[in-house]
Scaffold this active site. Structure first.
Site, PDB file in Angstrom:
ATOM      1  N   CYS A 375      16.802   3.995  35.960  1.00 49.56           N
ATOM      2  CA  CYS A 375      17.530   2.823  36.430  1.00 49.56           C
ATOM      3  C   CYS A 375      17.198   1.570  35.593  1.00 49.56           C
ATOM      4  O   CYS A 375      17.709   1.446  34.492  1.00 49.56           O
ATOM      5  CB  CYS A 375      17.288   2.613  37.922  1.00 49.56           C
ATOM      6  SG  CYS A 375      18.669   1.767  38.695  1.00 49.56           S
ATOM      7  N   HIS A 504      18.610   7.674  39.899  1.00 47.61           N
ATOM      8  CA  HIS A 504      17.214   7.939  40.279  1.00 47.61           C
ATOM      9  C   HIS A 504      16.991   9.436  40.488  1.00 47.61           C
ATOM     10  O   HIS A 504      17.042   9.913  41.630  1.00 47.61           O
ATOM     11  CB  HIS A 504      16.861   7.197  41.571  1.00 47.61           C
ATOM     12  CG  HIS A 504      16.764   5.725  41.403  1.00 47.61           C
ATOM     13  ND1 HIS A 504      15.598   5.100  41.015  1.00 47.61           N
ATOM     14  CD2 HIS A 504      17.681   4.745  41.548  1.00 47.61           C
ATOM     15  CE1 HIS A 504      15.799   3.797  40.941  1.00 47.61           C
ATOM     16  NE2 HIS A 504      17.064   3.556  41.265  1.00 47.61           N
ATOM     17  N   GLU A 506      14.386  11.049  40.569  1.00 46.71           N
ATOM     18  CA  GLU A 506      13.182  11.342  41.367  1.00 46.71           C
ATOM     19  C   GLU A 506      13.508  11.644  42.826  1.00 46.71           C
ATOM     20  O   GLU A 506      12.762  12.364  43.497  1.00 46.71           O
ATOM     21  CB  GLU A 506      12.174  10.186  41.264  1.00 46.71           C
ATOM     22  CG  GLU A 506      12.581   8.854  41.919  1.00 46.71           C
ATOM     23  CD  GLU A 506      13.373   7.934  41.004  1.00 46.71           C
ATOM     24  OE1 GLU A 506      13.996   8.427  40.049  1.00 46.71           O
ATOM     25  OE2 GLU A 506      13.383   6.711  41.269  1.00 46.71           O
TER      26      GLU A 506
HETATM   27  N1  GLN Z   1      17.753  -4.345  38.872  1.00 45.29           N
HETATM   28  C1  GLN Z   1      18.646  -3.372  38.358  1.00 45.29           C
HETATM   29  C2  GLN Z   1      19.999  -3.413  39.048  1.00 45.29           C
HETATM   30  O1  GLN Z   1      20.120  -3.950  40.105  1.00 45.29           O
HETATM   31  C3  GLN Z   1      18.058  -1.983  38.423  1.00 45.29           C
HETATM   32  C4  GLN Z   1      17.809  -1.500  39.817  1.00 45.29           C
HETATM   33  C5  GLN Z   1      16.864  -0.339  39.882  1.00 45.29           C
HETATM   34  O2  GLN Z   1      16.090  -0.095  38.955  1.00 45.29           O
HETATM   35  N2  GLN Z   1      16.865   0.387  40.974  1.00 45.29           N
HETATM   36  O3  GLN Z   1      20.972  -2.912  38.527  1.00 45.29           O
END
Ligand code: GLN
Length: 529
Positions: A375, A504, A506
């Site tokens: 992410c 994600h 994970e």
């Molecule tokens: N801050 C970033 C976004 O909002 C990534 C979010 C995250 O890593 N879960 O897109």
């Protein structure tokens, strides 16, 4: 109290009941007023776990998924805020037929309605319900009341287990049962008699302690389960089995084991212990410290995914938690990354520590250290690539610099309205989305599938205005949404393993189904070693 092991106890009991041939589901109740966990700082609350249907839940839901090996959905998670929200909505819709709507019984009734809906949707024989918080506090009393009311309605089909902490004060050197006695007494005053007590402690509970609890708390001694600290949480099912916990639970419901098959789980536990080769995995984040303590709870699914992949790749992963802010203060520290077998940059929000992450990515890309970006870790990889390879020195995400001359990560139109209108709760891109993988990419090889589905939690996206130029400069677009509009995975060429994913992975890794990208990373880590 929080952190004592209610979630793991629930999950491990669930697994052992499932092994005995019953369909099991688990529900988490959090007593706070937040509608979901999405608006809370991970340092305060731990990881925000995301379900396939896009709920932002407590990390315990992740623990259930990992032990039970099933996808758990929104209906299995409730908070005080969510319950009240439904009651109020129902009242606004005239669904209480003109009656006065009261905290009791209408709020516990809503809790029960949700429990029953979750049990039904999972077609569960047995539904485990974990009530968060501490017995005796004001916050969870309505949930205990719901439990009591359920027992009144369903008699012996409802059982209670108290997870209690038994301290062994070093100055005394003896395990103390008094706090547990008082906890039971407090529970009694809520109209609940526990059927089981799970005694968490550094040490195993001995006979005199069990006898004491049995005598003062009216729990049969064989229903007092000793749950001492173990080196791995994956050993807990076995520990419960040795005490026939699940068998006793079934018996209390008038049921018997239909089979007993924990073989796959046991094979995983063995495989973990057999991975002899140590690899050092650096996790570069910022949500660790509270006062003098370092917590890894904010990254719990990442940590578990590394463990699952370690067993699959035949290595023993050793995790190094590194604070990205340290690399900002002292760039010379980047040299320390040389000792690592692989680096992961997990999700994150906001500006603190981001330049340290970007510097880390530059270092691991140039020095060919295996890298997996999750992410924010993917978004930072795009920023790093744009700055270094295209010379766009001010390339950034508009989350950090809304005036960047190269906003390579940006908000999409719909999200712009959310931010403008301060509509933050539950409005990130959440839940499962399909992703199409590019032939010949590292990801395509790791997954051995052409289309995958992964869970998301972010507001910002790869900016397509820069896609052609970044690709021309060598960035590999290894995964996109099926309509090709959203970039979901980036990679680089001539690198043993460099993958950044907008989702994600994970959240989908399980002991018995390790995630292909984590397995791929650990294989690369093993080679580097
Ligand atoms: N801050 C970033 C976004 O909002 C990534 C979010 C995250 O890593 N879960 O897109």
């Amino acid at each position: 109290m929080s952190g004592v092991g209610k979630g793991t106890s629930t999950a491990a009991l669930g697994l052992t009941l499932k092994a005995k041939g019953y369909a099991v589901t688990a529900i988490k109740i959090d007593p706070y007023v937040n509608v979901d966990a999405g608006t809370m700082n991970p340092v305060e609350h731990g990881e925000v776990f995301v379900t396939i249907d896009g709920d932002e839940t407590d990390q315990d839901i992740g623990t259930y998924e990992r032990y039970l090996g099933v996808d758990i959905t929104k209906i299995n998670y409730m908070t005080t805020g969510r319950v009240y929200q439904s009651v109020i909505e129902r009242e606004r819709n005239l669904e209480y037929g003109g009656r006065c709507v009261e905290v009791v019984p209408h709020v516990p009734e809503e809790v029960i309605r949700r429990i029953e809906a979750a049990a039904k949707s999972a077609k569960a024989d047995i539904t485990l319900i974990e009530v968060g918080g501490t017995v005796g506090e004001y916050q969870n009393i309505l949930f205990l009341e719901a439990g009591r009311m359920m027992q009144v309605a369903h008699g012996k089909n409802v059982k209670f287990a108290l997870v209690s902490y038994l301290p062994v004060p070093p100055s005394v050197g003896e395990m103390k049962t008094k706090p547990t006695q008082y906890a039971v007494r407090t529970l009694n005053s809520a109209g609940i008699l526990p059927d089981f007590v799970i005694g968490r402690s550094e040490q195993a509970m001995d006979k005199p302690r069990k006898e004491k609890i049995a005598q003062f708390c009216q729990v049969p001694p064989e229903h007092i389960i000793s749950a001492p600290d173990v080196s791995s949480i994956y050993d807990i099912p076995d520990m419960f089995e040795e005490q026939e916990f699940a068998k006793k639970v079934l018996k209390s419901f008038g049921l018997r084991a239909k089979k007993n098959d924990l073989s796959a789980w046991k094979a995983f536990v063995r495989a973990r212990k057999n991975g002899h080769k140590e690899v050092r995995i650096g996790v570069i984040g910022k949500y660790f410290s509270t006062g003098n303590f370092t917590l890894s709870d904010a990254y719990i699914s990442v940590l578990e995914a590394i463990k699952h992949a370690g067993a699959a790749a035949g290595v023993m992963p050793k995790i190094e938690w590194l604070n990205s802010e340290e690399f900002e203060k002292d760039p010379k520290k980047l040299k320390e990354l040389d000792k690592l077998s692989a680096v992961i940059i997990p999700g994150g929000f906001g500006s603190r520590g981001i330049e340290g992450k970007i510097a880390t990515i530059n270092y691991v890309r140039k020095n060919k250290i295996p890298y997996l970006g999750l992410c924010y870790g993917m978004q930072c990889a795009v920023i790093e690539f744009a700055r270094t390879e295209l010379g766009w020195k001010k390339a950034n995400t508009t989350e950090i610099n809304p005036k960047s001359d190269h906003p390579v990560i940006d908000l999409m139109a719909g999200q712009r309205d959310n931010v403008k209108g301060k509509k933050y709760g539950g409005t990130l891109r959440l839940g499962s989305y399909k992703c199409k993988l590019a032939d010949g990419s590292i990801s395509r090889k790791a997954y051995a599938e052409a289309v995958i589905s992964e869970r998301h939690r972010h507001r910002y996206e790869f900016n397509n205005d820069y896609r052609a130029e970044l690709e021309k400069a060598g960035l590999v677009i290894a995964g996109t949404s099926p309509d090709n509009r959203l970039v979901e995975i980036v990679e680089v060429k001539d690198h043993p393993f460099f993958v950044g994913v907008q989702f994600h992975p994970e959240f989908q890794s399980r002991p018995l189904a390790p995630h292909p990208l984590f397995v791929g990373l650990l294989h690369a880590a093993k080679k580097r070693k």
